[in-house]
Scaffold this motif. Structure first.
Motif: not given
Length: 451
Positions: A252-257, A410-411, A428-433, A418-420
């Motif tokens: 769903g995320v990929v389709v929305d993107a 912030e996200a 299967d990736g991770v985003l760390v702020i 948040q979208g990123l």
């Protein structure tokens, strides 16, 4: 959501994620001394105490309904009895997950629901009976009672003995005043008795109680670890089902993107290149009409049209670069990121240390991730300089964008970060702020290599 906040994710630790944050709280009192009074210990103790009555109720219901339903299977009545028993076990399972979440801090996703193939009671009973989660809940109700009895007995014995002997000097006076003895009777027969009544014996008793009290939290923690395994393994979502739900969410995320990207491209074409081409066609049409009447005016209009063509080509080139830059395909991630850094309004230093090129899809995601992060640096950070580091660690592609700006990134829901993070999570990736107020800011992304 694959977004993290904290420190300890710098490139200096080239092993990926998992380091302890620099702001981790330090206690001066050792954990073994804090444990008897810690909130976690009392919550786990409360969990063990509640487990016994709840397990008795769920075991009784499960065994009664199972035996009754099995005995009535020769008639149609056995099927609804079994279905009702399984549904009740699922209800107890919901209670157990809530208890584990509140008292053990264990967050277990609810299992996949029973999905009837159609309307009606028969379809519902069939779905409940065919659901593997229903039978796992029944298994939990049966096997958890013996363990609950054992854990309750061990915990209460340790807890009562530890605290009673530790506080023995405070209530030892009860024996000579009301029982007519010097203290607790340690041994006694017809001719000889031993009481804990002198200062030395009272002190030793308290010290033994202290040892038991200090050991009890770890005994309780070991016992509740088995409960955690049971709840997670029998009352949670099965691995294949959980993976299916995760893939459905990621899809769903990929389709929305993808839909958002298509809308963006359509909007840019409509508002940019298409509008310019329409004006260009109108201008050339007017120039054609004035070609014989006013050659000089027609020449000026053709010259303006030539400028519009150059501008339109530049916009189309930028749009194509936004879809997939040719430099990324031809020369790789290093050259593509250097090109992005050159267009940033803040001076950016790029360092790419890769032994080979990752998978093309991962390479494209990495490119657009850095592009968006650098765009945020230029628009919101107020930084004087920024850096981009790319390296490989333990089969993962690591990206880090840092700046010396005001920090506070912030996200929140609906934001670009948040979208990123959602896009990275879909692969299967991770985003760390890591962006404390006042800066600096370090945003690190981890992607699978998949070469």
């Amino acid at each position: 959501m694959a977004t993290g906040y904290g420190q300890g994710y710098g490139r200096q630790d080239r092993t990926g994620f998992g380091g302890a944050g620099a702001g981790e709280r330090r206690h001066r009192v050792p954990a073994v001394v804090r444990a008897p009074l810690a909130g976690r210990t009392w919550r786990e103790f409360g969990y063990v105490l509640l487990s016994l009555p709840i397990s008795i109720a769920s075991f009784t219901l499960a065994v009664t309904m199972l035996s009754l339903g099995a005995g009535l299977l020769i008639t149609f009545l056995g099927i609804p009895v079994l279905a009702a028993g399984l549904a009740a076990c699922r209800g107890f399972g919901s209670l157990e997950r809530a208890r584990a979440r509140g008292l053990l801090g264990l967050h277990v996703s609810a299992p996949e629901p029973a999905r009837p193939a159609g309307p009606g009671a028969v379809a519902w009973m069939t779905a409940v009976l065919k659901s593997g989660a229903s039978w796992r809940h029944l298994c939990f109700a049966v096997v958890h009672l013996p363990w609950a009895v054992f854990a309750f007995t061990v915990t209460t014995v340790f807890w009562a003995c530890g605290w009673s002997t530790l506080t023995y000097p405070l209530w030892q006076w009860v024996f000579p005043m009301y029982a007519g003895t010097g203290g607790i009777q340690l041994y006694g027969d017809g001719t000889h008795s031993v009481y804990l009544d002198n200062p030395f014996e009272i002190t030793v008793t308290a010290l033994v109680g202290l040892v038991i009290t200090l050991v009890t939290p770890w005994v309780v923690r070991a016992l509740t670890s088995v409960d955690r395994l049971m709840v997670h393994g029998l009352l949670g979502r099965s691995s294949p089902a959980g993976r299916v739900v995760e893939l459905e969410s990621d899809r769903g995320v990929v389709v929305d993107a993808a839909a958002a990207d298509l809308r963006r491209i359509e909007r840019e074409l409509h508002d940019g290149a298409q509008a310019r081409l329409v004006n260009l066609a109108m201008g050339l049409g007017l120039a054609k009409e004035k070609l014989f009447e006013d050659p000089e005016g027609a020449a000026r209009m053709v010259d303006e049209a030539h400028g519009e063509v150059k501008t339109t080509l530049l916009e189309l080139r930028d749009l194509a670069r936004g879809i997939h830059p040719a430099v990324l395909t031809d020369r790789g991630l290093g050259a593509a990121l250097s090109s992005v850094a050159a267009r940033c309004t803040v001076p950016v230093k790029v360092e790419v240390d890769l032994p080979a090129r990752p998978a093309p899809a991962v390479e494209g995601i990495a490119y657009f991730t850095v592009s968006q992060l650098l765009q945020n640096v230029g628009e919101h950070s107020g930084a004087a300089r920024a850096t981009v580091d790319v390296w490989r660690a333990e089969g993962r592609l690591m990206l880090q964008v840092a700046d010396d700006g005001m920090g506070g990134a912030e996200a929140p829901a609906g934001s670009g970060l948040q979208g990123l993070a959602e896009r990275l999570d879909a692969v299967d990736g991770v985003l760390v702020i890591d962006s404390p107020a006042g800066g600096p800011t370090r945003i690190t992304a981890e992607l699978p290599w998949r070469s």
